[in-house]
Motif scaffolding. Structure first.
Motif, PDB file in Angstrom:
ATOM      1  N   ASP A  82       0.844  -1.197   0.000  1.00 11.77           N
ATOM      2  CA  ASP A  82       0.000   0.000   0.000  1.00 11.77           C
ATOM      3  C   ASP A  82       0.879   1.246   0.000  1.00 11.77           C
ATOM      4  O   ASP A  82       1.823   1.336   0.787  1.00 11.77           O
ATOM      5  N   TRP A  83       0.529   2.217  -0.848  1.00 21.90           N
ATOM      6  CA  TRP A  83       1.267   3.476  -0.957  1.00 21.90           C
ATOM      7  C   TRP A  83       0.266   4.611  -1.006  1.00 21.90           C
ATOM      8  O   TRP A  83      -0.825   4.458  -1.552  1.00 21.90           O
ATOM      9  N   ASP A  84       0.629   5.758  -0.443  1.00 20.19           N
ATOM     10  CA  ASP A  84      -0.248   6.910  -0.585  1.00 20.19           C
ATOM     11  C   ASP A  84       0.361   7.987  -1.470  1.00 20.19           C
ATOM     12  O   ASP A  84      -0.318   8.913  -1.871  1.00 20.19           O
ATOM     13  N   THR A  85       1.652   7.839  -1.797  1.00 20.24           N
ATOM     14  CA  THR A  85       2.323   8.835  -2.626  1.00 20.24           C
ATOM     15  C   THR A  85       3.314   8.151  -3.557  1.00 20.24           C
ATOM     16  O   THR A  85       4.061   7.262  -3.131  1.00 20.24           O
ATOM     17  N   PHE A  86       3.311   8.602  -4.800  1.00 19.19           N
ATOM     18  CA  PHE A  86       4.256   8.106  -5.804  1.00 19.19           C
ATOM     19  C   PHE A  86       5.051   9.294  -6.313  1.00 19.19           C
ATOM     20  O   PHE A  86       4.477  10.341  -6.627  1.00 19.19           O
ATOM     21  N   VAL A  87       6.382   9.128  -6.392  1.00 21.54           N
ATOM     22  CA  VAL A  87       7.254  10.211  -6.830  1.00 21.54           C
ATOM     23  C   VAL A  87       7.993   9.758  -8.087  1.00 21.54           C
ATOM     24  O   VAL A  87       8.618   8.695  -8.093  1.00 21.54           O
ATOM     25  N   VAL A  88       7.900  10.578  -9.136  1.00 20.74           N
ATOM     26  CA  VAL A  88       8.591  10.300 -10.401  1.00 20.74           C
ATOM     27  C   VAL A  88       9.172  11.598 -10.938  1.00 20.74           C
ATOM     28  O   VAL A  88       8.828  12.685 -10.496  1.00 20.74           O
ATOM     29  N   ASP A  89      10.041  11.452 -11.915  1.00 17.72           N
ATOM     30  CA  ASP A  89      10.644  12.601 -12.600  1.00 17.72           C
ATOM     31  C   ASP A  89      10.128  12.600 -14.035  1.00 17.72           C
ATOM     32  O   ASP A  89      10.527  11.773 -14.849  1.00 17.72           O
ATOM     33  N   PHE A  90       9.224  13.517 -14.354  1.00 19.54           N
ATOM     34  CA  PHE A  90       8.658  13.575 -15.703  1.00 19.54           C
ATOM     35  C   PHE A  90       9.665  14.042 -16.744  1.00 19.54           C
ATOM     36  O   PHE A  90       9.398  13.985 -17.934  1.00 19.54           O
ATOM     37  N   TYR A  91      10.824  14.517 -16.313  1.00 16.85           N
ATOM     38  CA  TYR A  91      11.875  14.876 -17.274  1.00 16.85           C
ATOM     39  C   TYR A  91      12.565  13.638 -17.840  1.00 16.85           C
ATOM     40  O   TYR A  91      13.267  13.719 -18.835  1.00 16.85           O
ATOM     41  N   THR A  92      12.374  12.495 -17.195  1.00 16.08           N
ATOM     42  CA  THR A  92      12.948  11.253 -17.686  1.00 16.08           C
ATOM     43  C   THR A  92      12.090  10.751 -18.850  1.00 16.08           C
ATOM     44  O   THR A  92      10.865  10.631 -18.719  1.00 16.08           O
ATOM     45  N   GLU A  93      12.730  10.464 -19.937  1.00  7.36           N
ATOM     46  CA  GLU A  93      12.019  10.056 -21.152  1.00  7.36           C
ATOM     47  C   GLU A  93      11.144   8.829 -20.908  1.00  7.36           C
ATOM     48  O   GLU A  93      11.574   7.847 -20.311  1.00  7.36           O
ATOM     49  N   GLY A  94       9.901   8.904 -21.338  1.00  4.30           N
ATOM     50  CA  GLY A  94       8.974   7.796 -21.259  1.00  4.30           C
ATOM     51  C   GLY A  94       8.212   7.668 -19.962  1.00  4.30           C
ATOM     52  O   GLY A  94       7.246   6.901 -19.883  1.00  4.30           O
ATOM     53  N   VAL A  95       8.596   8.382 -18.937  1.00  3.21           N
ATOM     54  CA  VAL A  95       7.953   8.237 -17.626  1.00  3.21           C
ATOM     55  C   VAL A  95       6.493   8.696 -17.669  1.00  3.21           C
ATOM     56  O   VAL A  95       5.603   8.005 -17.174  1.00  3.21           O
ATOM     57  N   SER A  96       6.232   9.835 -18.273  1.00  2.36           N
ATOM     58  CA  SER A  96       4.873  10.379 -18.232  1.00  2.36           C
ATOM     59  C   SER A  96       3.861   9.487 -18.948  1.00  2.36           C
ATOM     60  O   SER A  96       2.678   9.493 -18.608  1.00  2.36           O
ATOM     61  N   ALA A  97       4.289   8.698 -19.910  1.00  2.00           N
ATOM     62  CA  ALA A  97       3.390   7.805 -20.651  1.00  2.00           C
ATOM     63  C   ALA A  97       3.495   6.354 -20.182  1.00  2.00           C
ATOM     64  O   ALA A  97       2.932   5.461 -20.805  1.00  2.00           O
ATOM     65  N   SER A  98       4.187   6.126 -19.078  1.00  3.38           N
ATOM     66  CA  SER A  98       4.440   4.759 -18.612  1.00  3.38           C
ATOM     67  C   SER A  98       3.193   4.125 -17.991  1.00  3.38           C
ATOM     68  O   SER A  98       2.278   4.806 -17.535  1.00  3.38           O
ATOM     69  N   ASP A  99       3.192   2.796 -17.957  1.00  3.81           N
ATOM     70  CA  ASP A  99       2.115   2.064 -17.288  1.00  3.81           C
ATOM     71  C   ASP A  99       2.103   2.371 -15.795  1.00  3.81           C
ATOM     72  O   ASP A  99       1.042   2.423 -15.172  1.00  3.81           O
ATOM     73  N   PHE A 100       3.290   2.582 -15.217  1.00  8.68           N
ATOM     74  CA  PHE A 100       3.368   2.902 -13.797  1.00  8.68           C
ATOM     75  C   PHE A 100       2.614   4.190 -13.484  1.00  8.68           C
ATOM     76  O   PHE A 100       1.834   4.250 -12.533  1.00  8.68           O
ATOM     77  N   VAL A 101       2.822   5.237 -14.280  1.00 12.19           N
ATOM     78  CA  VAL A 101       2.140   6.511 -14.040  1.00 12.19           C
ATOM     79  C   VAL A 101       0.631   6.344 -14.211  1.00 12.19           C
ATOM     80  O   VAL A 101      -0.151   6.897 -13.441  1.00 12.19           O
ATOM     81  N   LYS A 102       0.224   5.565 -15.193  1.00 11.68           N
ATOM     82  CA  LYS A 102      -1.209   5.301 -15.368  1.00 11.68           C
ATOM     83  C   LYS A 102      -1.784   4.610 -14.131  1.00 11.68           C
ATOM     84  O   LYS A 102      -2.861   4.972 -13.652  1.00 11.68           O
ATOM     85  N   CYS A 103      -1.076   3.616 -13.606  1.00 17.25           N
ATOM     86  CA  CYS A 103      -1.533   2.923 -12.384  1.00 17.25           C
ATOM     87  C   CYS A 103      -1.547   3.866 -11.189  1.00 17.25           C
ATOM     88  O   CYS A 103      -2.488   3.854 -10.394  1.00 17.25           O
ATOM     89  N   ALA A 104      -0.492   4.654 -11.035  1.00 19.23           N
ATOM     90  CA  ALA A 104      -0.400   5.579  -9.902  1.00 19.23           C
ATOM     91  C   ALA A 104      -1.528   6.608  -9.948  1.00 19.23           C
ATOM     92  O   ALA A 104      -2.099   6.953  -8.908  1.00 19.23           O
ATOM     93  N   ASN A 105      -1.871   7.083 -11.137  1.00 16.32           N
ATOM     94  CA  ASN A 105      -2.963   8.050 -11.273  1.00 16.32           C
ATOM     95  C   ASN A 105      -4.310   7.453 -10.890  1.00 16.32           C
ATOM     96  O   ASN A 105      -5.215   8.177 -10.482  1.00 16.32           O
TER      97      ASN A 105
END
Length: 149
Positions: A82-105
């Motif tokens: 269980d997590w309440d916060t996810f931290v990513v760097d959208f400047y990293t190529e491919g992160v914003s369109a990743s499956d992980f970001v979709k799941c986190a959203n």
């Protein structure tokens, strides 16, 4: 016409100017308890990931952190804990369109914090002006929804 300052005392300030200067007691950082927060960091770059973990650990006292290198590791963490916060760097190529970001959203009761991890250093983040802005990204109520028992 310029205002005369001949009779201006050091302790005196025009009321309209006070809004631009915080009270001295507001300059001290407020210690908050983040012990119920669970934060997952995904960053491919080892140096940036470690710097982010160090800065956030220092800033969010008591929070539980997990920092992972790959999207596969991040996805595994979403599925297994269980997590309440996810931290990513959208400047990293491919992160914003990743499956992980979709799941986190779509993860119930959580937030996704996108920060540029490249400039993060602990000495810089000890500057109260920077610290307060970064910390505010993480100030949410503890989610009540949990996916895993």
């Amino acid at each position: 016409m310029a205002k005369e300052f001949d009779d201006f005392e050091n302790d005196e300030m025009d009321e309209s100017a006070k809004e631009f200067f915080p009270e001295e007691e507001n300059l001290a950082p407020v210690v908050r308890d983040y012990s119920e927060r669970r934060i997952l960091i995904w960053e491919d770059d080892d140096v940036r990931r470690n710097a982010c973990l160090e800065v956030l650990s220092d800033l969010l006292v008591g929070a539980t952190f997990k920092a992972v290198k790959t999207e596969a590791e991040a996805m595994e963490q979403i599925e297994n804990d269980d997590w309440d916060t996810f931290v990513v760097d959208f400047y990293t190529e491919g992160v914003s369109a990743s499956d992980f970001v979709k799941c986190a959203n779509n993860y119930p009761g959580s937030i996704l914090v996108a920060i540029n991890m490249a400039p993060l250093t602990l000495p810089d983040e000890r500057d109260p002006a920077k610290t307060e802005l970064l910390r505010r990204l993480f100030d949410i109520e503890k989610p009540v929804t949990q996916l895993h028992g």
